[in-house]
Design an enzyme around this catalytic site. Structure first.
Site, PDB file in Angstrom:
ATOM      1  N   SER A  89      -9.821  47.256  76.983  1.00 51.12           N
ATOM      2  CA  SER A  89      -8.964  47.404  75.806  1.00 51.12           C
ATOM      3  C   SER A  89      -9.520  46.580  74.639  1.00 51.12           C
ATOM      4  CB  SER A  89      -7.529  47.005  76.162  1.00 51.12           C
ATOM      5  OG  SER A  89      -6.622  47.344  75.155  1.00 51.12           O
ATOM      6  N   ASP A 145      -5.096  57.606  80.560  1.00 48.41           N
ATOM      7  CA  ASP A 145      -4.952  56.648  79.460  1.00 48.41           C
ATOM      8  C   ASP A 145      -4.852  57.414  78.144  1.00 48.41           C
ATOM      9  OD1 ASP A 145      -5.066  54.605  77.625  1.00 48.41           O
ATOM     10  OD2 ASP A 145      -6.899  53.696  78.404  1.00 48.41           O
ATOM     11  N   HIS A 175      -3.024  53.298  80.486  1.00 49.47           N
ATOM     12  CA  HIS A 175      -3.930  52.287  79.943  1.00 49.47           C
ATOM     13  C   HIS A 175      -4.059  51.082  80.866  1.00 49.47           C
ATOM     14  CE1 HIS A 175      -6.291  50.238  77.002  1.00 49.47           C
ATOM     15  NE2 HIS A 175      -5.394  49.294  76.786  1.00 49.47           N
TER      16      HIS A 175
END
Length: 377
Positions: free
Chosen positions: A152, A317, A350
């Site tokens: 991320s 995601d 995610h």
């Protein structure tokens, strides 16, 4: 056999050299808190830097002697015999500048006035974090990392390392990340920030002096964010439309199990995370856009990169979709860089980059085994 790195201890590094931020502000001095796992080899060529995501910190693996339940946030990934094998690598985790887990941030005391920085703490960017991390690497005598990795927002930092310091990174592991946020992602971040900014207890960022915390705003921000970290299938599988009492109550109290879960997550987060840090971290996400400085051409932005790349995405995601990872791959291939890519089947959204998944771990392990052989050569 995979085991834990065991008991670990945080370390601190104070830097008296001023740090010029991308915003134009200057921090006269700053402190970084970090942890290390494994042993640095004689030529200091086996170091891996782990960059954390929005709510992460330096405690990446292991446990603390006074709190065995406080397990590092990526402990499943890092340790002896694990994908990031501390029998082979010297791993560094740190709390970013602007954080709220020991590194200098808005809740730290400004030595010039003897009070928390609060609203006066400068806006920091991914580029600023990488610049400060490079100073820590200098302090540890590490001229080149075997790899820089993160998921991320951590993956954005890993990419920026390869751009800012191309000679200091041999490999990058960019996981569940993107070359810049989509408009939708920026919108989510803005709603979350406004929940904090409009909380009466925020006091323009100087709530410390008032002896209060903008709990309501931070709680709502986390609840919103948490929804975006999960996939619809994961939420449906975990909670469905389950009711706490089994019947509709026809009111606004908690009825559905998913409501209970989100409020619990919000309350827990608001109890330990700093509101100003949350604002800073989300703005750093918004601002990250290396192509912006290269005529909106990502391939041109990646031209300085010399590192090999492993790019990983996850099928469910939707916040950092696989297509965003493929943008990274295409830009690297345009520059004839060595790049490996895998899209991992996962239902966890995610948050998949934090989960145990055999295919995911196998890909990381295999890639880093090759890196370890380079270190030993």
């Amino acid at each position: 056999m995979s085991t834990s790195v065991g008991i670990v201890k945080a370390q601190r590094a104070l830097f008296d050299t001023p740090l010029a931020c991308r915003s134009g502000a200057v921090l006269p001095q700053f402190e970084l808190v970090y942890e290390t796992y494994g042993t640095l080899n004689a030529d200091k060529s086996n170091a891996i830097l782990v960059c954390h995501a929005l709510s992460g910190h330096h405690h990446v693996a292991g446990i603390y002697a006074d709190d065995e339940k406080n397990v590092g946030w990526w402990d499943n990934m890092i340790g002896p015999g694990k994908p990031v094998d501390t029998d082979q690598f010297f791993v560094i985790g740190l709390n970013n500048l602007g954080g709220c887990h020991g590194s200098t941030g808005p809740s730290s005391i400004d030595p010039a006035i003897g009070q928390p920085y609060g609203s006066s703490f400068p806006m920091v960017t991914v580029e600023d974090w990488v610049a400060s991390q490079a100073q820590l690497a200098d302090r540890l005598g590490i001229r080149q990392f075997a790899a820089v990795m993160g998921g991320s927002l951590g993956g954005m930092q890993a990419m920026q390392w390869a751009i800012s310091f191309p000679e200091r990174v041999r490999h990058v592991l960019a996981i569940a990340t993107a070359p810049r946020l989509t408009t939708e992602n920026i919108a989510f971040n803005d709603v979350a920030r406004n929940a904090i900014l409009t909380d009466p207890d925020f006091h323009g960022g100087d709530f410390y002096q008032h002896g209060v915390v903008p709990t309501r705003g931070l709680r709502l921000a986390r609840m919103l964010g948490h929804i975006t970290y999960l996939s619809d299938d994961a939420m449906a599988g975990k909670f469905g439309r389950g009711l706490r009492s089994g019947e509709y109550q026809y009111g606004y109290d908690i009825e559905f199990e998913v409501e209970s879960y989100l409020r619990y997550q919000g309350d827990k987060f608001a109890a330990y995370f700093d509101a100003n840090t949350y604002l800073l971290m989300t703005k750093a996400l918004d601002y990250f856009d290396p192509a912006r400085h290269a005529g909106n051409n990502l391939a041109a932005a990646f031209a300085p990169i010399r590192a090999g790349f492993l790019v990983l995405s996850f099928s469910s995601d939707w916040r950092f979709s696989p297509e965003r990872s493929r943008e990274i791959v295409r830009a690297l291939l345009h520059n004839k860089r060595d790049v490996s890519y895998a899209e991992i089947a996962s239902q966890h959204g995610h948050d998949s980059f934090l989960m145990d998944a055999p295919q995911y771990f196998t890909v990381v392990r295999n890639y880093l085994e090759n890196v370890a052989r380079e270190c030993a050569a």
